[in-house]
Design a protein around this motif. Structure first.
Motif: not given
Lengths: 137, 118
Positions: B100-106
């Motif tokens: 979820a964190g990586a998705t928000v970052l991208f």
């Protein structure tokens, strides 16, 4: 010895049982191959999508234009190969995923589903490679 | 709350659902994406004509949404591969949180590049 020999019910039907066993083994093998293809294509896509996300984030800064895109991609063998492999992985990955969703959420199984899944694979491959050719050739 | 719902209300189930729905949305989006890029067969003007409607704010929002879905499907897929191929550990929630964190970052990186310019 009772139950042994060519007159027993089991012995009277070996061709059918053998055939069923073979087709069931074939179905299991097909499922294993599809599972492997899904994971192998996912591994390729993992890298390709990362590169695509990075390239897109770079390319859209200050707006996007056809001239800018084509200046980067036209005549580039590297991008042609990269996106060619990307599309191939997509054409493997997407139909198998859709097949799983159709089976699990719609309870749809059988040859009809498999025919549609193969058709989707070839349609994605044709549309995708056409797009790659249009942008890179 | 019934028992079936309680059993599903877990980060692993939500991660599974996001992965599946984002995959479905991407499968619908891909043919349109390929058709737009295919306009380059008619030359630079052909592609430019197809790209100009992306200037609309609504399309920009849709672009960000599709990039978030792509990132969600990517990170969810990496989570799934880690669960299937790495030795089992009690890290279901941590992996889902990482995805979820990586998705928000991208998503944020793309949104900033798209809206903020260079």
């Amino acid at each position: 010895m009772k139950g042994v020999g060519p007159t027993t019910p089991a012995a009277s039907q070996p061709p059918l049982l053998e055939k069923e066993g073979r087709s069931s083994r074939g179905a299991v093998r097909a499922e294993v191959l599809l599972w492997l293809a899904q994971r192998a294509s996912a591994a390729v896509l993992g890298i390709a999508v990362l590169i695509h996300l990075a390239t897109m984030s770079y390319a859209v800064r200050g707006g996007i234009s056809a001239a800018e895109i084509l200046a980067r991609t036209r005549g580039s063998l590297g991008w042609l190969l990269f996106y060619g492999v990307f599309v191939l992985a997509v054409a493997v990955h997407v139909p198998i995923g859709l097949r799983t969703i159709a089976q699990e959420w719609a309870g749809w199984r059988g040859a009809g589903l498999d025919v549609i899944v193969v058709a989707i694979a070839f349609a994605l491959l044709a549309l995708g490679w056409r797009a790659v050719w249009a942008v890179c050739a | 709350m019934n028992r079936a719902w309680r059993a599903r209300n877990h980060p692993a189930y939500w991660a599974f659902l996001v992965h599946r729905l984002s995959g479905l949305a991407l499968a619908v989006f891909l043919p349109a994406h390929f058709l737009v890029l295919g306009q380059a067969l008619r030359g630079e003007a052909g592609l430019e004509g197809a790209l100009r409607w992306t200037d609309s704010p609504l399309v920009k929002v849709a672009e960000i949404a599709i990039v978030v879905l792509l990132a969600a499907h990517l990170t969810g897929g990496v989570r799934m591969l880690a669960l299937e191929f790495l030795p089992w550990r009690d890290w279901q929630k941590s992996l889902a949180a990482l995805a979820a964190g990586a998705t928000v970052l991208f998503g944020l990186a793309f949104a900033l590049a798209l809206v903020g310019g260079g």
